[in-house]
Design an enzyme around this catalytic site. Sequence first.
Site, PDB file in Angstrom:
ATOM      1  N   THR A 131      59.538  72.310  66.027  1.00  0.00           N
ATOM      2  CA  THR A 131      60.535  72.431  67.103  1.00  0.00           C
ATOM      3  C   THR A 131      59.470  72.940  68.327  1.00  0.00           C
ATOM      4  OG1 THR A 131      62.028  74.317  68.071  1.00  0.00           O
ATOM      5  CG2 THR A 131      60.660  74.893  66.204  1.00  0.00           C
ATOM      6  N   ASP A 132      60.248  72.692  69.704  1.00  0.00           N
ATOM      7  CA  ASP A 132      59.393  73.229  70.964  1.00  0.00           C
ATOM      8  C   ASP A 132      59.381  74.459  70.959  1.00  0.00           C
ATOM      9  OD1 ASP A 132      62.049  73.542  71.326  1.00  0.00           O
ATOM     10  OD2 ASP A 132      62.070  72.602  73.354  1.00  0.00           O
ATOM     11  N   GLU A 133      60.357  75.154  70.267  1.00  0.00           N
ATOM     12  CA  GLU A 133      60.061  76.846  70.420  1.00  0.00           C
ATOM     13  C   GLU A 133      58.825  77.436  69.997  1.00  0.00           C
ATOM     14  OE1 GLU A 133      63.496  78.874  69.047  1.00  0.00           O
ATOM     15  OE2 GLU A 133      65.129  77.434  69.721  1.00  0.00           O
ATOM     16  N   TYR A 156      62.453  82.911  64.035  1.00  0.00           N
ATOM     17  CA  TYR A 156      62.542  81.615  63.896  1.00  0.00           C
ATOM     18  C   TYR A 156      61.405  80.744  64.225  1.00  0.00           C
ATOM     19  CZ  TYR A 156      63.805  76.707  64.480  1.00  0.00           C
ATOM     20  OH  TYR A 156      63.629  75.289  64.550  1.00  0.00           O
ATOM     21  N   LYS A 160      58.322  78.797  62.298  1.00  0.00           N
ATOM     22  CA  LYS A 160      58.054  77.502  62.342  1.00  0.00           C
ATOM     23  C   LYS A 160      56.536  77.228  62.804  1.00  0.00           C
ATOM     24  CE  LYS A 160      60.652  74.164  61.929  1.00  0.00           C
ATOM     25  NZ  LYS A 160      60.848  73.412  60.831  1.00  0.00           N
TER      26      LYS A 160
HETATM   27  P1  NAD Z   1      70.065  72.675  59.572  1.00  0.00           P
HETATM   28  O1  NAD Z   1      70.200  74.227  59.716  1.00  0.00           O
HETATM   29  O2  NAD Z   1      71.447  71.776  60.073  1.00  0.00           O
HETATM   30  O3  NAD Z   1      69.737  71.835  58.208  1.00  0.00           O
HETATM   31  C1  NAD Z   1      68.720  72.623  57.210  1.00  0.00           C
HETATM   32  C2  NAD Z   1      68.925  72.067  56.039  1.00  0.00           C
HETATM   33  O4  NAD Z   1      67.762  72.363  55.250  1.00  0.00           O
HETATM   34  C3  NAD Z   1      70.437  72.162  55.286  1.00  0.00           C
HETATM   35  O5  NAD Z   1      70.837  70.993  54.568  1.00  0.00           O
HETATM   36  C4  NAD Z   1      69.888  73.352  54.263  1.00  0.00           C
HETATM   37  O6  NAD Z   1      70.710  73.096  53.060  1.00  0.00           O
HETATM   38  C5  NAD Z   1      68.586  72.834  53.882  1.00  0.00           C
HETATM   39  N1  NAD Z   1      67.764  73.957  53.563  1.00  0.00           N
HETATM   40  C6  NAD Z   1      67.536  75.247  53.869  1.00  0.00           C
HETATM   41  N2  NAD Z   1      66.800  75.902  53.222  1.00  0.00           N
HETATM   42  C7  NAD Z   1      66.336  75.298  51.980  1.00  0.00           C
HETATM   43  C8  NAD Z   1      65.548  75.213  50.990  1.00  0.00           C
HETATM   44  N3  NAD Z   1      65.081  76.612  50.795  1.00  0.00           N
HETATM   45  N4  NAD Z   1      65.395  74.539  49.914  1.00  0.00           N
HETATM   46  C9  NAD Z   1      66.088  73.025  50.369  1.00  0.00           C
HETATM   47  N5  NAD Z   1      66.814  72.883  51.597  1.00  0.00           N
HETATM   48  C10 NAD Z   1      67.160  73.908  52.310  1.00  0.00           C
HETATM   49  O7  NAD Z   1      69.121  72.440  60.347  1.00  0.00           O
HETATM   50  P2  NAD Z   1      68.771  70.959  61.602  1.00  0.00           P
HETATM   51  O8  NAD Z   1      69.195  71.573  62.860  1.00  0.00           O
HETATM   52  O9  NAD Z   1      69.174  69.885  61.030  1.00  0.00           O
HETATM   53  O10 NAD Z   1      67.140  70.940  61.712  1.00  0.00           O
HETATM   54  C11 NAD Z   1      66.025  70.586  60.733  1.00  0.00           C
HETATM   55  C12 NAD Z   1      64.930  70.728  61.183  1.00  0.00           C
HETATM   56  O11 NAD Z   1      64.307  70.157  62.306  1.00  0.00           O
HETATM   57  C13 NAD Z   1      64.257  71.976  61.010  1.00  0.00           C
HETATM   58  O12 NAD Z   1      63.183  72.121  60.341  1.00  0.00           O
HETATM   59  C14 NAD Z   1      64.372  72.704  62.415  1.00  0.00           C
HETATM   60  O13 NAD Z   1      63.379  73.467  62.551  1.00  0.00           O
HETATM   61  C15 NAD Z   1      63.974  71.235  63.120  1.00  0.00           C
HETATM   62  N6  NAD Z   1      64.312  71.209  64.477  1.00  0.00           N
HETATM   63  C16 NAD Z   1      65.821  71.267  64.747  1.00  0.00           C
HETATM   64  C17 NAD Z   1      66.066  71.171  66.151  1.00  0.00           C
HETATM   65  C18 NAD Z   1      67.681  71.303  66.375  1.00  0.00           C
HETATM   66  O14 NAD Z   1      67.972  71.215  67.708  1.00  0.00           O
HETATM   67  N7  NAD Z   1      68.637  71.510  65.436  1.00  0.00           N
HETATM   68  C19 NAD Z   1      65.206  70.793  67.126  1.00  0.00           C
HETATM   69  C20 NAD Z   1      63.943  70.767  66.787  1.00  0.00           C
HETATM   70  C21 NAD Z   1      63.372  71.001  65.600  1.00  0.00           C
HETATM   71  O1  DAU Z   2      64.633  73.975  71.010  1.00  0.00           O
HETATM   72  C1  DAU Z   2      64.781  73.445  69.685  1.00  0.00           C
HETATM   73  C2  DAU Z   2      65.833  74.519  68.926  1.00  0.00           C
HETATM   74  O2  DAU Z   2      67.021  74.260  69.349  1.00  0.00           O
HETATM   75  C3  DAU Z   2      65.761  74.287  67.366  1.00  0.00           C
HETATM   76  O3  DAU Z   2      64.294  74.538  66.880  1.00  0.00           O
HETATM   77  C4  DAU Z   2      66.409  75.347  66.834  1.00  0.00           C
HETATM   78  O4  DAU Z   2      66.705  75.009  65.350  1.00  0.00           O
HETATM   79  C5  DAU Z   2      68.073  74.996  67.262  1.00  0.00           C
HETATM   80  O5  DAU Z   2      68.890  75.845  66.891  1.00  0.00           O
HETATM   81  C6  DAU Z   2      67.856  75.218  68.885  1.00  0.00           C
HETATM   82  O6  DAU Z   2      67.801  76.431  69.168  1.00  0.00           O
HETATM   83  P1  DAU Z   2      68.418  77.238  70.365  1.00  0.00           P
HETATM   84  O7  DAU Z   2      68.337  78.485  70.111  1.00  0.00           O
HETATM   85  O8  DAU Z   2      67.987  76.726  71.558  1.00  0.00           O
HETATM   86  O9  DAU Z   2      69.927  76.776  70.179  1.00  0.00           O
HETATM   87  P2  DAU Z   2      71.288  77.395  70.371  1.00  0.00           P
HETATM   88  O10 DAU Z   2      72.253  76.479  70.053  1.00  0.00           O
HETATM   89  O11 DAU Z   2      71.576  78.529  69.344  1.00  0.00           O
HETATM   90  O12 DAU Z   2      71.539  77.943  71.524  1.00  0.00           O
HETATM   91  C7  DAU Z   2      71.404  77.174  72.710  1.00  0.00           C
HETATM   92  C8  DAU Z   2      71.271  77.983  74.157  1.00  0.00           C
HETATM   93  O13 DAU Z   2      72.665  78.402  74.111  1.00  0.00           O
HETATM   94  C9  DAU Z   2      70.526  79.235  74.047  1.00  0.00           C
HETATM   95  O14 DAU Z   2      69.744  79.522  75.327  1.00  0.00           O
HETATM   96  C10 DAU Z   2      71.429  80.402  73.422  1.00  0.00           C
HETATM   97  C11 DAU Z   2      72.682  80.064  73.963  1.00  0.00           C
HETATM   98  N1  DAU Z   2      73.939  80.559  73.317  1.00  0.00           N
HETATM   99  C12 DAU Z   2      73.934  80.205  72.001  1.00  0.00           C
HETATM  100  C13 DAU Z   2      75.073  80.543  71.324  1.00  0.00           C
HETATM  101  C14 DAU Z   2      75.087  80.031  69.990  1.00  0.00           C
HETATM  102  C15 DAU Z   2      74.870  81.078  74.265  1.00  0.00           C
HETATM  103  O15 DAU Z   2      74.918  81.281  75.209  1.00  0.00           O
HETATM  104  N2  DAU Z   2      75.959  81.269  73.388  1.00  0.00           N
HETATM  105  C16 DAU Z   2      76.129  81.081  72.015  1.00  0.00           C
HETATM  106  O16 DAU Z   2      77.266  81.639  71.419  1.00  0.00           O
END
Ligand code: NAD
Ligand code: DAU
Length: 350
Positions: A131-133, A156, A160
């Site tokens: 992730t970019d975080e 988190y 990562k």
């Molecule tokens: P998600 O939370 O929707 O899905 C995670 C999946 O991993 C689920 O299916 C869960 O059952 C599985 N999982 C969790 N713990 C596990 C374990 N111990 N063993 C086996 N499976 C397990 O997540 P996502 O948003 O699809 O993100 C997927 C990946 O991409 C993550 O590594 C996250 O850090 C990365 N990522 C997400 C975003 C985003 O915006 N969602 C952005 C950048 C990177």
């Molecule tokens: O940047 C990549 C990341 O983006 C991934 O690595 C994470 O897995 C993914 O969850 C996401 O993280 P964020 O924290 O940026 O996403 P989230 O959707 O939780 O929140 C987006 C923005 O909105 C953040 O600034 C927090 C704000 N927010 C979020 C929620 C859930 C609110 O203002 N209200 C809310 O209820």
Amino acid sequence: MKSILITGGAGFIGSHVIRRFVNKYPNYRIVNMDCLTYAGNLENLKDVERSPNYQFVKVDVCDADAVAKVFADFEIDGVIHLAAESHVDRSITNPMEFIKTNIEGTVVLLNAARNQWGDDFNGKRFYHISTDEVYGSLGDEGLFTETTAYDPRSPYSASKASSDHLVRAYFHTFKLPVVISNCSNNYGANQFPEKLIPLIINNIKSNKPLPVYGKGLNVRDWLYVEDHAAAIDTIFHNGEQGETYNVGGNNEWRNIDLVKELCRIMDKKLNRKEGESEKLITFVTDRAGHDLRYAIDITKIQNELGWEPTVKFSEGLELTVDWYLQNEEWINAIVSGEYQAYYQLQYGER
Ligand code: NAD
Ligand code: DAU
């Protein structure tokens, strides 16, 4: 036939990656390893579950024996590692789950790959999705590049970052053929409604308050999930060993502006009066340690691998809203049980 292990394939991004690989590469055997946490949902894969080149295994990535067995049974050649605890707010209330899955689980997979592959890395690849975080928080100016120093600020992102360091350590120490990408915020179908965009869509539909943290001035860079799946495909096949690629949407939005845009789209879709849904916006206590701004410089992946985002935000948001409105059963199944308990804890009685 190549055997590709995709971890976390029942989650949001993982399910899009599985679908893309199963349909596009009939000569690959795709093994989906997922232990189905609250975020894992096999409904996301209904359309591909009977494909002859697809196999699901319910395995926790922290279970070293079970993971080793999968590597041996399926003679795994490549790994695309997405399984993780992924929600920042949950990492604030329960950090240990994140340490366990994101750090320990990644090392279990790295060890299993080493044990299975020995010294013969021909045709092998371990691709870690990050992730970019990990880069921390930007001010009003600047972009994250692949050389930006790590500065994770939530449990988190720290977990990562730690897993990224371990993946690079296995490259340098053991020559494991790794590649890493760090992506910005994804949106699209099948995202669990604890994340901003699906939560806001769902709350507008149900006429519930729209919780905006702080003043809503935090900025995120949004990428359509299928563009991310395409980037993953490109990096898995063409990325340089040991390299990192930043992936992003060139699409920065302040949260409050994004929430208002969703209100505007939903008013139209639900035949509400213009401005009606905006009345639901409620400013709530800010997230602890809330990173101000993320923004990604995608020059490297654009120049070296020829990938760039293809879906305009206006188009992607429409598709996403339509998907949530047309998939009420999917959302209704989720917003019961564990989700209700989480919602109470996170937002109180609302
Ligand atoms: P998600 O939370 O929707 O899905 C995670 C999946 O991993 C689920 O299916 C869960 O059952 C599985 N999982 C969790 N713990 C596990 C374990 N111990 N063993 C086996 N499976 C397990 O997540 P996502 O948003 O699809 O993100 C997927 C990946 O991409 C993550 O590594 C996250 O850090 C990365 N990522 C997400 C975003 C985003 O915006 N969602 C952005 C950048 C990177
Ligand atoms: O940047 C990549 C990341 O983006 C991934 O690595 C994470 O897995 C993914 O969850 C996401 O993280 P964020 O924290 O940026 O996403 P989230 O959707 O939780 O929140 C987006 C923005 O909105 C953040 O600034 C927090 C704000 N927010 C979020 C929620 C859930 C609110 O203002 N209200 C809310 O209820």
